[in-house]
Design a protein around this motif. Structure first.
Motif, PDB file in Angstrom:
ATOM      1  N   ARG A  70       1.280 -11.902   5.442  1.00 47.97           N
ATOM      2  CA  ARG A  70      -0.225 -11.909   5.747  1.00 47.97           C
ATOM      3  C   ARG A  70      -0.654 -10.986   4.671  1.00 47.97           C
ATOM      4  O   ARG A  70      -1.577  -9.919   4.464  1.00 47.97           O
ATOM      5  CB  ARG A  70      -0.554 -12.342   7.193  1.00 47.97           C
ATOM      6  CG  ARG A  70      -0.769 -13.432   7.232  1.00 47.97           C
ATOM      7  CD  ARG A  70      -0.923 -13.710   8.124  1.00 47.97           C
ATOM      8  NE  ARG A  70      -0.674 -13.224   9.316  1.00 47.97           N
ATOM      9  CZ  ARG A  70      -0.099 -14.070   9.842  1.00 47.97           C
ATOM     10  NH1 ARG A  70       0.635 -15.564   9.428  1.00 47.97           N
ATOM     11  NH2 ARG A  70       1.237 -13.283  11.009  1.00 47.97           N
ATOM     12  N   GLY A  71       0.174  -9.569   5.412  1.00 49.52           N
ATOM     13  CA  GLY A  71       0.874  -8.025   4.694  1.00 49.52           C
ATOM     14  C   GLY A  71       0.288  -8.131   3.399  1.00 49.52           C
ATOM     15  O   GLY A  71      -0.912  -7.316   3.081  1.00 49.52           O
ATOM     16  N   VAL A  72       1.349  -8.606   2.582  1.00 48.96           N
ATOM     17  CA  VAL A  72       1.110  -8.444   1.194  1.00 48.96           C
ATOM     18  C   VAL A  72      -0.481  -9.168   0.678  1.00 48.96           C
ATOM     19  O   VAL A  72      -0.727  -7.908  -0.158  1.00 48.96           O
ATOM     20  CB  VAL A  72       1.981  -9.149   0.711  1.00 48.96           C
ATOM     21  CG1 VAL A  72       1.841  -8.839  -0.783  1.00 48.96           C
ATOM     22  CG2 VAL A  72       3.922  -9.166   0.921  1.00 48.96           C
ATOM     23  N   VAL A  73      -0.836  -9.793   1.030  1.00 47.48           N
ATOM     24  CA  VAL A  73      -1.920 -10.733   0.890  1.00 47.48           C
ATOM     25  C   VAL A  73      -3.415 -10.015   0.816  1.00 47.48           C
ATOM     26  O   VAL A  73      -4.168 -10.136   0.230  1.00 47.48           O
ATOM     27  CB  VAL A  73      -2.483 -11.934   1.109  1.00 47.48           C
ATOM     28  CG1 VAL A  73      -4.091 -12.133   1.068  1.00 47.48           C
ATOM     29  CG2 VAL A  73      -1.746 -13.116   0.977  1.00 47.48           C
ATOM     30  N   LEU A  74      -3.122  -9.043   2.751  1.00 48.09           N
ATOM     31  CA  LEU A  74      -3.826  -8.173   2.684  1.00 48.09           C
ATOM     32  C   LEU A  74      -5.107  -6.987   1.093  1.00 48.09           C
ATOM     33  O   LEU A  74      -5.713  -6.183   1.868  1.00 48.09           O
ATOM     34  CB  LEU A  74      -4.043  -7.931   3.942  1.00 48.09           C
ATOM     35  CG  LEU A  74      -4.562  -8.528   5.866  1.00 48.09           C
ATOM     36  CD1 LEU A  74      -4.223  -8.095   6.965  1.00 48.09           C
ATOM     37  CD2 LEU A  74      -5.494  -9.064   5.303  1.00 48.09           C
ATOM     38  N   LEU A  75      -3.253  -6.214   1.187  1.00 46.68           N
ATOM     39  CA  LEU A  75      -4.058  -5.641  -0.098  1.00 46.68           C
ATOM     40  C   LEU A  75      -4.104  -5.631  -0.610  1.00 46.68           C
ATOM     41  O   LEU A  75      -4.729  -4.798  -1.935  1.00 46.68           O
ATOM     42  CB  LEU A  75      -2.669  -5.223  -0.706  1.00 46.68           C
ATOM     43  CG  LEU A  75      -1.638  -4.333   0.375  1.00 46.68           C
ATOM     44  CD1 LEU A  75      -0.028  -4.446  -0.118  1.00 46.68           C
ATOM     45  CD2 LEU A  75      -2.036  -3.119   1.582  1.00 46.68           C
ATOM     46  N   VAL A  76      -4.899  -7.563  -0.863  1.00 48.55           N
ATOM     47  CA  VAL A  76      -5.563  -7.350  -2.777  1.00 48.55           C
ATOM     48  C   VAL A  76      -7.058  -8.129  -1.896  1.00 48.55           C
ATOM     49  O   VAL A  76      -7.169  -8.688  -0.742  1.00 48.55           O
ATOM     50  CB  VAL A  76      -5.059  -8.996  -3.082  1.00 48.55           C
ATOM     51  CG1 VAL A  76      -5.654  -9.201  -3.941  1.00 48.55           C
ATOM     52  CG2 VAL A  76      -3.414  -8.946  -3.129  1.00 48.55           C
ATOM     53  N   PRO A  77      -7.955  -7.264  -3.195  1.00 46.95           N
ATOM     54  CA  PRO A  77      -8.799  -8.015  -2.622  1.00 46.95           C
ATOM     55  C   PRO A  77      -9.221  -9.334  -2.301  1.00 46.95           C
ATOM     56  O   PRO A  77      -8.389 -10.344  -2.670  1.00 46.95           O
ATOM     57  CB  PRO A  77      -9.921  -7.603  -3.779  1.00 46.95           C
ATOM     58  CG  PRO A  77      -9.540  -6.821  -4.341  1.00 46.95           C
ATOM     59  CD  PRO A  77      -8.171  -7.058  -4.374  1.00 46.95           C
TER      60      PRO A  77
END
Length: 349
Positions: A175-182
């Motif tokens: 989830r942390g990596v995905v939140l870095l993406v728009p």
């Protein structure tokens, strides 16, 4: 009536052309400087990034094994992970103990052989060898070895803790990596992570099977030939199989040297054994595995190993192939599919 600096409808006049060109040039310079600074930063922390990537690979292995244990036993994720860790500790600890005993006995035997060989030299040569051994800076070499060993243990601790945290709570980091993406690209980011993880898992499975086959065949062959420390040499061959193309040749060096200490004929037999087993692995085992696992083009594999060795040393050679797998997946998903609109060709479905 229009005033100077404004258009007839009262909006500001367009910026002069020289000022616009200067602004565009300034932005280009800043972008280039930013890219260069980012590249320099990544280069400076490349060692840390490689350790983290190693932790990710080990975390994928732990997570998949944990999933199998959980489905088979019905236990929760935490208990299944604990069982997997316990089994790995027992396996690695037992193998390390056996290998350590074998290596210790082999070192004693090698020391005796060296002493005998030096005693058989002519008097002038023996005196020269003895004098050189006295002048050898063994304290400095021992200090360098201890320092390198300390760094290796520290790196291993970093990898282990990174893998444990990632395997224990994969959803948190995902989830942390995905939140870095728009928001518009978050679904695609999840898909890319899933495909990359699956490709690395398939590569790991194929690599582990090939390593096991090579290790068993080398151990059995050396035992039949009567070469000392066959299990230890087989384990070395299995570990070096992790480096495609180059690893088998590196693994053969200590075995041929030990065999040569017995007789030149044994050294020839051992060299032939390694050559035959490498042909079996390359022409039979690997092609069968590649029908169900990731198949990298040979040129990509060779180029990745060469670049990894030149840029990052032995760790770069070990991680060259999985890094190439990751890069190939990203290129196929983000460029061939998203930008060109064509069907991806890697990894195969």
């Amino acid at each position: 009536m229009a005033t100077p600096g404004r258009t007839a409808i009262g909006t500001p006049a367009s910026e002069p052309a020289p000022r616009r060109e200067l602004a565009v040039f300034t932005w280009k310079v800043l972008i280039v400087a930013g890219v260069a600074a980012l590249a320099l930063f990544l280069w400076r922390v490349s060692g840390t990034l490689l350790l983290i990537f190693t932790g990710v690979l080990f975390a994928i292995l732990l997570q998949r094994l944990t999933g199998y244990v959980s489905r088979f036993t019905g236990l929760g994720h935490g208990w299944a992970l604990a069982i997997v860790l316990l089994l790995l500790v027992l396996l690695i600890g037992g193998g390390g103990f056996l290998m350590g005993q074998s290596i210790a006995s082999q070192v004693d035997q090698l020391r005796e052989q060296i002493t005998t060989a030096v005693g058989a030299l002519p008097d002038s040569w023996r005196e020269r060898v003895t004098e050189q051994s006295r002048n050898w800076p063994w304290m400095s070499s021992l200090s360098s070895f201890a320092s390198g060993l300390a760094y290796m243990v520290g790196d291993l601790v970093v990898v282990m803790f990174a893998a444990l945290y990632l395997a224990a709570s994969p959803g948190v980091y995902r989830r942390g990596v995905v939140l870095l993406v728009p928001p518009a690209g978050q679904d695609r980011a999840r898909e890319v992570m899933d495909v990359t993880g699956e490709a690395l898992w398939k590569w790991l499975i194929g690599q582990l099977v090939a390593m096991a086959v090579v290790g068993l065949l080398i151990t059995a062959g050396l035992w039949i030939l009567g070469i000392p420390s066959a299990p230890a040499l087989g384990m070395i061959a299995a570990l070096m199989e992790f480096i495609p193309l180059v690893g088998p040749f590196l693994a053969a060096v200590p075995a041929v040297m030990i065999a040569f200490a017995q007789s030149p004929q044994d050294a020839l037999w051992v060299a032939g054994l390694y050559l035959v087993i490498q042909q079996i692995e390359g022409n039979l085992v690997t092609p069968l595995l590649q029908k169900r696992v990731v198949d990298l083009p040979p040129v990509v594999t060779i180029g990745a190993i060469a670049a990894g060795g030149v840029l990052f040393g032995i760790l770069g050679m070990f991680l060259a192939t999985p890094i190439a797998v990751t890069v190939m997946v990203l290129v196929n998903l983000l460029y061939i599919e998203d930008k060109l609109g064509e069907r991806r060709h890697f990894p195969s479905s």
